[in-house]
Design a protein around this motif. Structure first.
Motif, short mmCIF file in Angstrom:
data_model
loop_
_atom_site.label_atom_id
_atom_site.label_comp_id
_atom_site.label_asym_id
_atom_site.label_seq_id
_atom_site.Cartn_x
_atom_site.Cartn_y
_atom_site.Cartn_z
N THR A 43 -8.76 -3.61 -4.27
CA THR A 43 -8.25 -4.91 -3.82
C THR A 43 -7.23 -5.49 -4.79
OG1 THR A 43 -10.00 -6.17 -4.93
CG2 THR A 43 -10.47 -5.37 -2.71
N ALA A 44 -6.99 -4.82 -5.92
CA ALA A 44 -6.15 -5.41 -6.97
C ALA A 44 -4.72 -5.64 -6.49
CB ALA A 44 -6.17 -4.52 -8.20
N GLY A 45 -4.20 -4.75 -5.65
CA GLY A 45 -2.80 -4.88 -5.23
C GLY A 45 -2.59 -5.70 -3.98
N LEU A 46 -3.65 -6.20 -3.39
CA LEU A 46 -3.51 -6.98 -2.16
C LEU A 46 -3.03 -8.40 -2.47
CD1 LEU A 46 -6.78 -5.93 -0.26
CD2 LEU A 46 -4.47 -4.99 -0.01
N GLN A 47 -2.11 -8.88 -1.65
CA GLN A 47 -1.57 -10.23 -1.80
C GLN A 47 -2.31 -11.16 -0.83
OE1 GLN A 47 0.68 -10.80 -4.25
NE2 GLN A 47 0.29 -8.63 -4.68
N PRO A 48 -3.11 -12.10 -1.32
CA PRO A 48 -4.01 -12.87 -0.46
C PRO A 48 -3.32 -13.70 0.60
CG PRO A 48 -3.95 -13.79 -2.69
CD PRO A 48 -3.25 -12.48 -2.75
N ASP A 49 -2.09 -14.16 0.34
CA ASP A 49 -1.43 -15.04 1.31
C ASP A 49 -0.56 -14.28 2.31
OD1 ASP A 49 -2.54 -17.39 0.29
OD2 ASP A 49 -1.06 -17.47 -1.32
N LEU A 50 -0.38 -12.99 2.11
CA LEU A 50 0.36 -12.18 3.08
C LEU A 50 -0.60 -11.69 4.17
CD1 LEU A 50 2.73 -9.95 0.88
CD2 LEU A 50 3.24 -12.11 2.06
N THR A 51 -0.05 -11.42 5.37
CA THR A 51 -0.89 -10.89 6.44
C THR A 51 -1.31 -9.47 6.09
OG1 THR A 51 0.98 -9.96 7.66
CG2 THR A 51 0.37 -12.25 8.15
N CYS A 52 -2.30 -8.99 6.83
CA CYS A 52 -2.77 -7.62 6.60
C CYS A 52 -1.66 -6.60 6.82
CB CYS A 52 -3.95 -7.32 7.52
SG CYS A 52 -5.44 -8.29 7.14
N GLN A 53 -0.88 -6.78 7.90
CA GLN A 53 0.16 -5.81 8.17
C GLN A 53 1.27 -5.88 7.11
OE1 GLN A 53 1.66 -6.49 12.11
NE2 GLN A 53 3.01 -8.18 11.50
N ASP A 54 1.57 -7.04 6.60
CA ASP A 54 2.58 -7.15 5.54
C ASP A 54 2.08 -6.52 4.25
OD1 ASP A 54 4.37 -8.39 7.20
OD2 ASP A 54 3.94 -10.43 6.52
N ASN A 55 0.77 -6.63 3.98
CA ASN A 55 0.21 -5.96 2.81
C ASN A 55 0.32 -4.45 2.94
OD1 ASN A 55 -1.40 -7.40 0.46
ND2 ASN A 55 -1.57 -8.73 2.26
N VAL A 56 0.12 -3.93 4.15
CA VAL A 56 0.26 -2.49 4.37
C VAL A 56 1.69 -2.06 4.09
CG1 VAL A 56 0.18 -0.65 6.07
CG2 VAL A 56 -1.63 -2.37 6.01
N LEU A 100 -11.89 -4.19 0.79
CA LEU A 100 -12.06 -2.86 0.21
C LEU A 100 -11.56 -1.78 1.16
CD1 LEU A 100 -15.60 -3.13 -1.44
CD2 LEU A 100 -13.44 -2.72 -2.63
N ARG A 101 -11.89 -1.92 2.44
CA ARG A 101 -11.45 -0.93 3.42
C ARG A 101 -9.92 -0.92 3.54
NH1 ARG A 101 -15.47 -3.24 7.11
NH2 ARG A 101 -13.79 -3.57 8.62
N LEU A 102 -9.32 -2.10 3.54
CA LEU A 102 -7.86 -2.19 3.63
C LEU A 102 -7.21 -1.56 2.39
CD1 LEU A 102 -5.24 -3.16 4.89
CD2 LEU A 102 -5.62 -5.41 3.84
N GLY A 103 -7.71 -1.91 1.21
CA GLY A 103 -7.15 -1.35 0.00
C GLY A 103 -7.26 0.16 -0.05
N PHE A 104 -8.41 0.69 0.37
CA PHE A 104 -8.61 2.14 0.39
C PHE A 104 -7.65 2.80 1.38
CE2 PHE A 104 -10.46 6.07 1.89
CZ PHE A 104 -10.94 6.67 0.74
N ALA A 105 -7.52 2.21 2.56
CA ALA A 105 -6.67 2.80 3.60
C ALA A 105 -5.22 2.87 3.14
CB ALA A 105 -6.79 2.00 4.89
N ILE A 106 -4.75 1.83 2.46
CA ILE A 106 -3.37 1.83 1.96
C ILE A 106 -3.21 2.88 0.86
CG2 ILE A 106 -1.62 0.48 0.72
CD1 ILE A 106 -2.80 -2.03 2.08
N ALA A 107 -4.15 2.89 -0.08
CA ALA A 107 -4.05 3.79 -1.24
C ALA A 107 -4.12 5.26 -0.86
CB ALA A 107 -5.15 3.46 -2.24
N THR A 108 -4.80 5.57 0.24
CA THR A 108 -5.01 6.97 0.60
C THR A 108 -4.20 7.41 1.80
OG1 THR A 108 -6.94 6.41 1.97
CG2 THR A 108 -7.35 6.94 -0.35
N GLN A 109 -3.24 6.63 2.22
CA GLN A 109 -2.42 7.01 3.36
C GLN A 109 -1.65 8.29 3.07
OE1 GLN A 109 -2.23 6.03 6.45
NE2 GLN A 109 -0.60 7.51 6.89
N GLN A 110 -1.23 8.47 1.85
CA GLN A 110 -0.48 9.66 1.45
C GLN A 110 -1.30 10.45 0.43
OE1 GLN A 110 3.32 8.74 -0.26
NE2 GLN A 110 3.88 10.88 -0.62
N ARG A 111 -1.41 11.77 0.63
CA ARG A 111 -2.20 12.59 -0.29
C ARG A 111 -1.54 12.66 -1.65
NH1 ARG A 111 -2.73 17.60 -2.49
NH2 ARG A 111 -0.81 18.40 -1.54
N PRO A 112 -2.28 12.25 -2.70
CA PRO A 112 -1.73 12.33 -4.06
C PRO A 112 -1.98 13.72 -4.66
CG PRO A 112 -3.86 11.27 -4.13
CD PRO A 112 -3.60 11.59 -2.69
#
Length: 337
Positions: A43-56, A100-112
């Motif tokens: 959750t560290a990189g999520l911006q609380p005032d932005l919408t979910c789609q803008d955070n993605v 947590l689910r949003l942060g994980f989904a963003i972080a793992t969208q691309q295989r590192p």
């Protein structure tokens, strides 16, 4: 996967952050190739005032996607996180689990190329834990290297091929995950009992009173070799123990350690009476007297919160003929000649 284990303050998370480039070494060099993804706090990189789609979109652009690519992936990411219906809501209104689910989904969208995991392999509720575990496993099958910091020895043994044990910032052991984790666990037993030739100090901590039930009997029982043994423990504790894990040792009548077992997870204690039990299934032991000691370890094994040398005793009888302490039931099959 490489596991990193050790007590609190040993330097595990510091080493992981050095690998991820979050910290810079004061001495030496950290070398890595490819793209690293560090799972320290989703959750560290999520911006609380932005919408979910803008955070993605923002998160994917930071990860290297173009704006067009990021926009095209919004629905896929949010559906994986299970929050598509919240796409226009600001992140600050989401529950902790949804973040947590949003942060994980963003972080793992691309295989590192390299995954750095600090106590986390999966997140969220049971359904999302399965999906996030599957995604992590898919990365590993596809060739992603991974480093896992964990206090859960069972997790390290099941997921990691190699492990390193960090003690006061130094490598205490490196090698097979099974070998290193067992050495780490055994060290907790050795430290607890280094003052006694039998491996038991006889110290009962002040402020704790223990009652033990063995197969329904107080403190002791006679058991047929090969039968199960159920141990029930009830402890009265003046102060809260916090998060801990229990362990037991079984010694023969010569004071030799025969087995040392520990609870794979942890127990949280807020004070007062505490009860738990363990069943030892099909204990095929030689005839004789055995002593059971109970230990209460901190979650990271760094501290023994309580120790009961004489927690219980058992007498084994009617063991099969043979030599040695272990007497399993056996069935021989000899083909006809």
């Amino acid at each position: 996967m490489l596991g990193i284990i050790g007590g609190n303050g040993a330097g595990k998370s510091t080493l992981l952050r050095l690998c991820g480039g979050v910290l810079r070494p004061t001495e030496g060099v950290v070398q890595r190739t490819g793209r690293a993804e560090a799972f320290f706090d989703f959750t560290a990189g999520l911006q609380p005032d932005l919408t979910c789609q803008d955070n993605v979109i923002l998160g994917l652009i930071i990860s290297g996607h173009s704006v067009r690519e990021a926009r095209s992936l919004v629905q896929e990411v949010l559906e994986f996180a299970g929050i598509w219906d919240n796409r226009l809501n600001p992140v600050r209104v989401l529950s902790t689990g949804m973040k947590l689910r949003l942060g994980f989904a963003i972080a793992t969208q691309q295989r590192p190329d390299l995954l750095l995991l600090d106590e986390v392999v999966s997140v969220g509720d049971a359904d999302f834990q399965e999906r996030s575990s599957d995604r992590t496993a898919a990365f590993l099958r596809a060739g992603t290297a991974a480093v896992l910091v964990s206090h859960d020895m069972q997790q390290v043994q099941s997921l990691c091929q190699r492990a390193i044990w960090i003690h006061h910032g130094q490598s205490a052991s490196y090698g097979s995950a099974d070998v290193v984790t067992k050495a780490y666990i055994e060290s907790a037993y050795d430290v607890d009992n280094s003052n006694s030739g039998t491996g038991i100090t006889g110290h009962e901590p002040p402020g704790m009173q223990l009652a033990t039930i063995v197969n329904g009997n107080p403190d002791t029982a006679t058991v047929t070799s090969g039968a199960s043994i159920e141990l029930g423990f009830e402890i009265n504790v003046d102060q809260a123990l916090g998060v801990f894990r229990p362990a037991i040792s079984l010694l023969d009548d010569n004071g030799q350690l025969q087995t040392y077992l520990y609870y794979q997870s942890t127990i949280e204690h807020d004070g007062g009476r505490l009860s738990f039990s363990v069943t030892l299934d099909k204990m095929g032991l030689a005839d004789g007297d055995y002593q059971i000691a109970l230990y209460l370890h901190s979650a990271d094994w760094s501290t023994t919160l309580g120790e009961f040398a004489d927690a219980a005793s058992i007498e084994i009888e009617n063991a099969p003929e043979g030599a040695g302490v272990l007497r399993p039931q056996s069935e021989w099959c000899v083909p006809n000649k």
